[in-house]
Write a protein that holds these residues in place. Structure first.
Motif, PDB file in Angstrom:
ATOM      1  N   THR A   1       0.841  -1.199   0.000  1.00 33.32           N
ATOM      2  CA  THR A   1       0.000   0.000   0.000  1.00 33.32           C
ATOM      3  C   THR A   1       0.875   1.247   0.000  1.00 33.32           C
ATOM      4  O   THR A   1       0.618   2.192  -0.753  1.00 33.32           O
ATOM      5  CB  THR A   1      -0.961   0.010   1.208  1.00 33.32           C
ATOM      6  N   PHE A   2       1.916   1.263   0.832  1.00 28.51           N
ATOM      7  CA  PHE A   2       2.836   2.406   0.857  1.00 28.51           C
ATOM      8  C   PHE A   2       3.441   2.620  -0.538  1.00 28.51           C
ATOM      9  O   PHE A   2       3.449   3.742  -1.052  1.00 28.51           O
ATOM     10  CB  PHE A   2       3.972   2.183   1.858  1.00 28.51           C
ATOM     11  N   CYS A   3       3.946   1.548  -1.143  1.00 28.82           N
ATOM     12  CA  CYS A   3       4.625   1.653  -2.447  1.00 28.82           C
ATOM     13  C   CYS A   3       3.685   2.156  -3.537  1.00 28.82           C
ATOM     14  O   CYS A   3       4.107   2.915  -4.416  1.00 28.82           O
ATOM     15  CB  CYS A   3       5.218   0.306  -2.845  1.00 28.82           C
ATOM     16  N   GLN A   4       2.424   1.755  -3.480  1.00 25.84           N
ATOM     17  CA  GLN A   4       1.452   2.171  -4.496  1.00 25.84           C
ATOM     18  C   GLN A   4       1.169   3.674  -4.452  1.00 25.84           C
ATOM     19  O   GLN A   4       0.653   4.233  -5.415  1.00 25.84           O
ATOM     20  CB  GLN A   4       0.135   1.420  -4.305  1.00 25.84           C
TER      21      GLN A   4
ATOM     22  N   GLU B   1      -0.363  13.962  -2.156  1.00 27.37           N
ATOM     23  CA  GLU B   1      -0.151  13.164  -0.955  1.00 27.37           C
ATOM     24  C   GLU B   1      -1.290  12.168  -0.813  1.00 27.37           C
ATOM     25  O   GLU B   1      -2.409  12.398  -1.262  1.00 27.37           O
ATOM     26  CB  GLU B   1      -0.063  14.052   0.297  1.00 27.37           C
ATOM     27  N   ALA B   2      -0.981  11.052  -0.164  1.00 21.21           N
ATOM     28  CA  ALA B   2      -1.950  10.004   0.106  1.00 21.21           C
ATOM     29  C   ALA B   2      -1.785   9.602   1.564  1.00 21.21           C
ATOM     30  O   ALA B   2      -0.799   9.964   2.209  1.00 21.21           O
ATOM     31  CB  ALA B   2      -1.703   8.809  -0.806  1.00 21.21           C
ATOM     32  N   GLY B   3      -2.733   8.849   2.081  1.00 21.32           N
ATOM     33  CA  GLY B   3      -2.610   8.392   3.457  1.00 21.32           C
ATOM     34  C   GLY B   3      -3.783   7.541   3.880  1.00 21.32           C
ATOM     35  O   GLY B   3      -4.684   7.257   3.088  1.00 21.32           O
TER      36      GLY B   3
ATOM     37  N   TRP C   1      -0.807   6.978   8.555  1.00 19.54           N
ATOM     38  CA  TRP C   1       0.300   7.084   7.597  1.00 19.54           C
ATOM     39  C   TRP C   1      -0.088   8.098   6.532  1.00 19.54           C
ATOM     40  O   TRP C   1      -1.264   8.315   6.280  1.00 19.54           O
ATOM     41  CB  TRP C   1       0.641   5.727   6.966  1.00 19.54           C
ATOM     42  N   HIS C   2       0.922   8.732   5.953  1.00 23.49           N
ATOM     43  CA  HIS C   2       0.710   9.580   4.784  1.00 23.49           C
ATOM     44  C   HIS C   2       2.042   9.738   4.053  1.00 23.49           C
ATOM     45  O   HIS C   2       3.086   9.376   4.577  1.00 23.49           O
ATOM     46  CB  HIS C   2       0.090  10.935   5.148  1.00 23.49           C
TER      47      HIS C   2
ATOM     48  N   LEU D   1       1.009   5.292  16.381  1.00 20.31           N
ATOM     49  CA  LEU D   1       2.071   5.101  15.412  1.00 20.31           C
ATOM     50  C   LEU D   1       1.882   6.091  14.267  1.00 20.31           C
ATOM     51  O   LEU D   1       0.776   6.235  13.743  1.00 20.31           O
ATOM     52  CB  LEU D   1       2.027   3.663  14.888  1.00 20.31           C
ATOM     53  N   ALA D   2       2.943   6.789  13.907  1.00 19.26           N
ATOM     54  CA  ALA D   2       2.898   7.770  12.817  1.00 19.26           C
ATOM     55  C   ALA D   2       3.965   7.392  11.795  1.00 19.26           C
ATOM     56  O   ALA D   2       5.132   7.228  12.153  1.00 19.26           O
ATOM     57  CB  ALA D   2       3.158   9.162  13.366  1.00 19.26           C
ATOM     58  N   VAL D   3       3.528   7.241  10.535  1.00 15.44           N
ATOM     59  CA  VAL D   3       4.445   6.852   9.468  1.00 15.44           C
ATOM     60  C   VAL D   3       4.320   7.850   8.320  1.00 15.44           C
ATOM     61  O   VAL D   3       3.212   8.187   7.902  1.00 15.44           O
ATOM     62  CB  VAL D   3       4.128   5.425   8.950  1.00 15.44           C
ATOM     63  N   ILE D   4       5.473   8.310   7.833  1.00 14.25           N
ATOM     64  CA  ILE D   4       5.498   9.130   6.621  1.00 14.25           C
ATOM     65  C   ILE D   4       6.253   8.325   5.563  1.00 14.25           C
ATOM     66  O   ILE D   4       7.367   7.852   5.797  1.00 14.25           O
ATOM     67  CB  ILE D   4       6.192  10.491   6.835  1.00 14.25           C
ATOM     68  N   VAL D   5       5.625   8.186   4.407  1.00  9.49           N
ATOM     69  CA  VAL D   5       6.192   7.433   3.298  1.00  9.49           C
ATOM     70  C   VAL D   5       6.844   8.419   2.328  1.00  9.49           C
ATOM     71  O   VAL D   5       6.174   9.278   1.771  1.00  9.49           O
ATOM     72  CB  VAL D   5       5.088   6.629   2.564  1.00  9.49           C
ATOM     73  N   GLY D   6       8.149   8.288   2.180  1.00  7.15           N
ATOM     74  CA  GLY D   6       8.878   9.110   1.222  1.00  7.15           C
ATOM     75  C   GLY D   6       9.157   8.316  -0.038  1.00  7.15           C
ATOM     76  O   GLY D   6       8.713   7.180  -0.183  1.00  7.15           O
TER      77      GLY D   6
END
Length: 158
Positions: free
Chosen positions: A25-28, A38-40, A99-100, A131-136
């Protein structure tokens, strides 16, 4: 694009593991192009003592607001998925956090991100850290935010 699945807190006492479907999901939704918004979504999974297994990341819904440098998650679709997973798992799969994406190779949180994480953490009924995730584009930023606003950063485990 290959994100690491296992992470440890800087104090080495808490471990996280992202499932393959979560990483997919992150990679997509990586902001690879200059026009990508941005997505999340939310992170769902199970808690095992101090450790967490992140089993699912919800994808953006039609109701979410997506811009180049802003993502605003609306509750509608995400809340329904969380409730469905909670019910189906008899309470073992729960909301763990958010996540975003950011349009950066190696993301870091903005002041707005931190304010939102503190707000969401303070609202948690179960009083667990969020939990907080940022996808770069090339890496993830992973942090656990407590109800008091204190945070604990995570590092990928090779």
């Amino acid at each position: 694009m290959q994100f690491m699945s296992s992470w440890r807190a800087d104090d080495k006492r808490i471990l996280l593991h992202f499932s393959e479907s979560t990483l997919d999901t992150f990679c997509q939704h990586v902001q690879a192009c200059d026009t990508d918004c941005e997505a999340g979504g939310i992170l769902l999974g199970s808690v095992h003592g101090a450790h967490m297994l992140i089993e699912q990341a919800t994808a953006p819904t039609a109701w979410d607001r997506r811009f180049r440098y802003l993502f605003e998650r609306m509750p509608f679709g995400h809340a329904a998925i969380a409730l469905s997973q909670w019910t189906a798992s008899q309470g073992t799969v729960r909301y763990l956090g958010e996540w975003h994406t950011h349009p950066q190779d190696h993301p870091h949180p903005s002041g707005l991100d931190r304010a939102e994480w503190n707000r969401l953490s303070a609202k948690r009924r179960d009083k667990r850290p969020m939990l907080a995730v940022i996808v770069g584009r090339n890496s993830l930023y992973v942090e656990l935010v407590s109800i008091s606003g204190c945070s604990l950063a995570f590092t990928a485990v090779e």
